[in-house]
Scaffold this motif. Structure first.
Motif, PDB file in Angstrom:
ATOM      1  N   ALA A 167       0.850  -1.197   0.000  1.00  0.00           N
ATOM      2  CA  ALA A 167       0.000   0.000   0.000  1.00  0.00           C
ATOM      3  C   ALA A 167       0.882   1.242   0.000  1.00  0.00           C
ATOM      4  CB  ALA A 167      -0.895   0.016   1.243  1.00  0.00           C
ATOM      5  N   ASP A 168       0.287   2.377  -0.307  1.00  0.00           N
ATOM      6  CA  ASP A 168       0.937   3.681  -0.149  1.00  0.00           C
ATOM      7  C   ASP A 168       2.295   3.798  -0.850  1.00  0.00           C
ATOM      8  OD1 ASP A 168      -0.986   4.990   1.934  1.00  0.00           O
ATOM      9  OD2 ASP A 168      -0.604   2.986   2.717  1.00  0.00           O
ATOM     10  N   LEU A 169       2.349   3.307  -2.076  1.00  0.00           N
ATOM     11  CA  LEU A 169       3.575   3.447  -2.877  1.00  0.00           C
ATOM     12  C   LEU A 169       3.879   4.922  -3.169  1.00  0.00           C
ATOM     13  CD1 LEU A 169       5.591   1.493  -4.399  1.00  0.00           C
ATOM     14  CD2 LEU A 169       3.606   0.318  -3.468  1.00  0.00           C
TER      15      LEU A 169
ATOM     16  N   GLY B 150      -4.406   1.181  -1.916  1.00  0.00           N
ATOM     17  CA  GLY B 150      -4.606   2.624  -2.005  1.00  0.00           C
ATOM     18  C   GLY B 150      -3.334   3.449  -2.032  1.00  0.00           C
ATOM     19  N   ASP B 151      -3.438   4.668  -2.611  1.00  0.00           N
ATOM     20  CA  ASP B 151      -2.306   5.588  -2.748  1.00  0.00           C
ATOM     21  C   ASP B 151      -1.121   4.961  -3.492  1.00  0.00           C
ATOM     22  OD1 ASP B 151      -3.865   7.384  -1.411  1.00  0.00           O
ATOM     23  OD2 ASP B 151      -2.640   7.483   0.406  1.00  0.00           O
ATOM     24  N   LEU B 152      -1.445   4.234  -4.544  1.00  0.00           N
ATOM     25  CA  LEU B 152      -0.411   3.670  -5.400  1.00  0.00           C
ATOM     26  C   LEU B 152       0.300   4.814  -6.130  1.00  0.00           C
ATOM     27  CD1 LEU B 152       0.988   1.321  -6.803  1.00  0.00           C
ATOM     28  CD2 LEU B 152      -1.032   1.008  -8.209  1.00  0.00           C
TER      29      LEU B 152
ATOM     30  N   GLY C 271      -6.807   5.423  -3.198  1.00  0.00           N
ATOM     31  CA  GLY C 271      -6.904   6.053  -1.881  1.00  0.00           C
ATOM     32  C   GLY C 271      -7.091   7.556  -2.006  1.00  0.00           C
ATOM     33  N   ASN C 272      -6.809   8.280  -0.923  1.00  0.00           N
ATOM     34  CA  ASN C 272      -7.042   9.731  -0.938  1.00  0.00           C
ATOM     35  C   ASN C 272      -6.033  10.465  -1.819  1.00  0.00           C
ATOM     36  OD1 ASN C 272      -5.403   8.800   1.406  1.00  0.00           O
ATOM     37  ND2 ASN C 272      -5.034  10.981   1.673  1.00  0.00           N
ATOM     38  N   HIS C 273      -4.867   9.858  -2.079  1.00  0.00           N
ATOM     39  CA  HIS C 273      -3.895  10.527  -2.942  1.00  0.00           C
ATOM     40  C   HIS C 273      -4.034  10.173  -4.421  1.00  0.00           C
ATOM     41  CE1 HIS C 273      -1.444  12.824  -0.179  1.00  0.00           C
ATOM     42  NE2 HIS C 273      -1.594  11.843   0.687  1.00  0.00           N
ATOM     43  N   ASP C 274      -4.832   9.135  -4.710  1.00  0.00           N
ATOM     44  CA  ASP C 274      -5.018   8.782  -6.124  1.00  0.00           C
ATOM     45  C   ASP C 274      -6.484   8.442  -6.425  1.00  0.00           C
ATOM     46  OD1 ASP C 274      -5.014   6.430  -4.696  1.00  0.00           O
ATOM     47  OD2 ASP C 274      -3.716   5.327  -6.061  1.00  0.00           O
TER      48      ASP C 274
ATOM     49  N   LEU D 284      -9.069  -2.056   2.085  1.00  0.00           N
ATOM     50  CA  LEU D 284      -9.684  -0.847   2.650  1.00  0.00           C
ATOM     51  C   LEU D 284      -8.602   0.189   2.963  1.00  0.00           C
ATOM     52  CD1 LEU D 284     -12.521   0.240   3.568  1.00  0.00           C
ATOM     53  CD2 LEU D 284     -11.932  -0.529   5.873  1.00  0.00           C
ATOM     54  N   HIS D 285      -8.824   1.410   2.473  1.00  0.00           N
ATOM     55  CA  HIS D 285      -7.882   2.511   2.724  1.00  0.00           C
ATOM     56  C   HIS D 285      -8.480   3.373   3.832  1.00  0.00           C
ATOM     57  CE1 HIS D 285      -4.373   4.813   1.356  1.00  0.00           C
ATOM     58  NE2 HIS D 285      -5.071   5.895   1.662  1.00  0.00           N
ATOM     59  N   THR D 286      -7.967   3.226   5.042  1.00  0.00           N
ATOM     60  CA  THR D 286      -8.617   3.883   6.178  1.00  0.00           C
ATOM     61  C   THR D 286      -7.628   4.267   7.264  1.00  0.00           C
ATOM     62  OG1 THR D 286     -10.286   3.614   7.931  1.00  0.00           O
ATOM     63  CG2 THR D 286      -9.118   1.631   7.268  1.00  0.00           C
TER      64      THR D 286
ATOM     65  N   GLY E   6      -4.649   0.012   4.020  1.00  0.00           N
ATOM     66  CA  GLY E   6      -3.682   0.992   3.539  1.00  0.00           C
ATOM     67  C   GLY E   6      -3.994   2.330   4.168  1.00  0.00           C
ATOM     68  N   HIS E   7      -3.060   3.266   4.094  1.00  0.00           N
ATOM     69  CA  HIS E   7      -3.161   4.666   4.501  1.00  0.00           C
ATOM     70  C   HIS E   7      -2.160   5.021   5.591  1.00  0.00           C
ATOM     71  CE1 HIS E   7      -4.657   8.695   4.823  1.00  0.00           C
ATOM     72  NE2 HIS E   7      -4.883   8.558   6.105  1.00  0.00           N
ATOM     73  N   ILE E   8      -2.000   4.147   6.621  1.00  0.00           N
ATOM     74  CA  ILE E   8      -1.014   4.429   7.658  1.00  0.00           C
ATOM     75  C   ILE E   8       0.335   3.929   7.144  1.00  0.00           C
ATOM     76  CG2 ILE E   8      -0.305   3.842  10.016  1.00  0.00           C
ATOM     77  CD1 ILE E   8      -3.228   4.188  10.779  1.00  0.00           C
TER      78      ILE E   8
ATOM     79  N   HIS F  25      -1.179  14.150   9.220  1.00  0.00           N
ATOM     80  CA  HIS F  25       0.012  14.261   8.369  1.00  0.00           C
ATOM     81  C   HIS F  25      -0.326  14.344   6.876  1.00  0.00           C
ATOM     82  CE1 HIS F  25       3.271  14.180  11.254  1.00  0.00           C
ATOM     83  NE2 HIS F  25       2.476  13.415  11.983  1.00  0.00           N
ATOM     84  N   GLU F  26      -1.547  13.969   6.525  1.00  0.00           N
ATOM     85  CA  GLU F  26      -1.974  14.040   5.126  1.00  0.00           C
ATOM     86  C   GLU F  26      -2.340  15.476   4.750  1.00  0.00           C
ATOM     87  OE1 GLU F  26      -2.443  11.522   2.804  1.00  0.00           O
ATOM     88  OE2 GLU F  26      -1.487  10.086   4.117  1.00  0.00           O
ATOM     89  N   ASN F  27      -2.762  16.253   5.755  1.00  0.00           N
ATOM     90  CA  ASN F  27      -3.218  17.618   5.499  1.00  0.00           C
ATOM     91  C   ASN F  27      -2.595  18.568   6.513  1.00  0.00           C
ATOM     92  OD1 ASN F  27      -5.121  17.528   3.300  1.00  0.00           O
ATOM     93  ND2 ASN F  27      -6.426  16.315   4.653  1.00  0.00           N
TER      94      ASN F  27
HETATM   95 MN   LIG Z   1      -3.687   7.691   2.138  1.00  0.00          MN
END
Ligand SMILES: [Mn+2]
Length: 447
Positions: free
Chosen positions: A11-13, A60-62, A95-98, A168-170, A199-201, A410-412
């Motif tokens: 996750a989170d590449l 998520g966030d690939l 995810g939230n970045h993609d 799940l991206h959470t 994913g996400h953390i 940290h995302e925002n």
């Molecule tokens: Mn994320």
């Protein structure tokens, strides 16, 4: 009885995003750094082949949309084509970045890649080479930068005869309406799902090793000192209804590392030359030490040692050395950075000093005596413990004023404020205590 399956959970590449160093990296490392997220991705794909996995998961966030790297998108398509030739399916949620783009994607993706819909939860069947059902993957993509939908509540599977895996991206916080509100009990109480691929953390965390199992693989390639640690993904082996076996697959070409060094209690430490020499020794030690794998996991076959480390040195402690540079800490740090860069150049793995932070204090020769005799001093020494108390902690946070942002997202990150994490708070308390002790001692000496 269904056979055991084997898969990689990543996750989170954040493909295409850059490494955030204080200064520009030297010419010899620039390309390696610019390619780092893509190298990590290529290594995951290579390990999927060498480990003969049944499929690959990206929770998520690939991509990193802010990076908007067309090159990264093409790289992804190419690598997926290679996996297609090997017959390895790839399951991806956004995810939230993609988040899923209305404009569409830059390149066609081959038939082995399944990107989940943002409109509704989907359940995909995974079949082996003979067309036999071996697992199901259920998931849903983000539609925009934040997601308040409790997606997992609409995740549904027809039966439990094969491993049911949920992407799940959470943030895994019930009150967090930006990154899918959810909780650990909520997810682990689902007996129709065998594995939650989260994913996400950005830190590797195995939150349940039972049934269902639940894990974050962490970021495969960290981008700053908020993302220290080896960087990699999880290799998982499991049969339905049985706890999985976890392995860690390190892939990051670049590892961010904070190294603390105390000047206290070393009489041989007379000047900056001595300190420099000790730091060089410590760097060599670090380079020779194998990577520390998170959660005490066994290392998966086909893992990678890093090409090098980006280092932040934190110099702490009370000692005579402090008196030597007192008032000139910044200049001393700058000189140390330059010396460490020069003297560690060309090492393998590479050792690049990003920064030196000096947090030393002057020695207090009578400190033990004072602590023993004086109640005020004893209380001051214990002040750190005092702030564990929630009421005192709250008051402290209020007194810190408005430039600090406690519990930062940290995302925002708020641009006009500093993120206040546990480490920073502990450093502030420490520094305050040191200053008070110093003043008290100086005042006592004058009388
Ligand atoms: Mn994320």
């Amino acid at each position: 009885m269904a056979r055991k399956i084997r898969f990689l959970h990543a996750a989170d590449l954040h493909l295409g995003s850059l490494l955030h160093t204080a200064d520009k990296l030297p010419a010899g490392l620039q390309e390696l750094a610019a390619e780092a997220t893509m190298t990590a991705f290529a290594r995951i794909c290579a390990a999927a082949v060498t480990n003969r996995v049944d499929f690959l998961l990206f929770a998520g966030d690939l991509y990193d949309r802010e990076a908007r790297s067309i090159r990264a998108a093409r790289f992804l398509a190419e690598k997926c084509r290679e996996l297609n030739e090997e017959g390895i399916p790839v399951y991806i949620i956004a995810g939230n970045h993609d988040p899923r783009r209305e404009e569409g994607e830059f390149f066609d993706l081959p038939g082995n890649v399944r990107v989940f819909s943002a409109d509704e939860a989907e359940c995909r069947e995974v079949k082996d080479g003979e067309g036999k059902l071996i697992a199901r993957v259920v998931g849903q993509s983000y539609r925009s930068r934040s997601e308040s939908r409790k997606m997992h509540e609409s995740y549904a599977v027809p039966d439990q005869g094969v491993c049911n895996i949920a992407l799940l991206h959470t943030q895994l916080e019930p009150g967090n309406t930006n990154y899918v509100p959810s909780s650990l009990p909520e997810l682990t109480s689902r007996n129709d799902i065998h594995y939650w691929a989260l994913g996400h953390i950005h830190r590797c965390r195995i939150l349940s090793r039972g049934v269902p199992a639940l894990a974050y693989p962490g970021i495969p390639q960290g981008r700053d000192f908020g993302e220290t640690g080896p960087g990699g993904c999880l290799l998982v082996e499991m049969a339905p209804g049985e706890p999985p076996d976890f392995f860690y697959l390190p892939v990051a070409p670049v590892v961010w590392k904070r190294v603390e060094f105390s000047i206290a209690g070393d009489p041989s430490l007379q000047n900056l030359t001595d300190l420099e020499n000790l730091l060089i020794e410590k760097a060599a030690e670090l380079a020779a030490t194998p990577l520390k794998i998170p959660e005490g996991l066994p290392v998966a076959a086909g893992g990678y040692q890093p090409d090098g480390y980006i280092l932040q040195w934190i110099i702490t402690g009370r000692g005579e050395l402090h008196n030597l540079w007192a008032g000139q800490e910044e200049e001393a740090a700058t000189e140390l950075v330059a010396a460490l860069r020069r003297r560690l150049e060309g090492r393998e793995p590479f050792l690049w000093t990003d920064a030196v932070v000096i947090r030393t204090a002057r020695p207090l020769p009578r400190i033990e005596e004072l602590l023993a005799k004086n109640l005020v001093f004893r209380e001051l020494a214990e002040v750190t413990a005092h702030f564990q108390d929630p009421a005192h902690r709250e008051q402290l946070l209020a007194n810190l004023g408005r430039i600090w942002e406690p519990a930062p997202d940290h995302e925002n990150l708020a641009e006009e404020r500093f993120p206040l994490d546990e480490e920073t708070l502990a450093a502030i308390i420490d520094r305050a205590r040191e200053l008070i002790l110093e003043r008290l001692v100086a005042w006592g000496e004058k009388r």
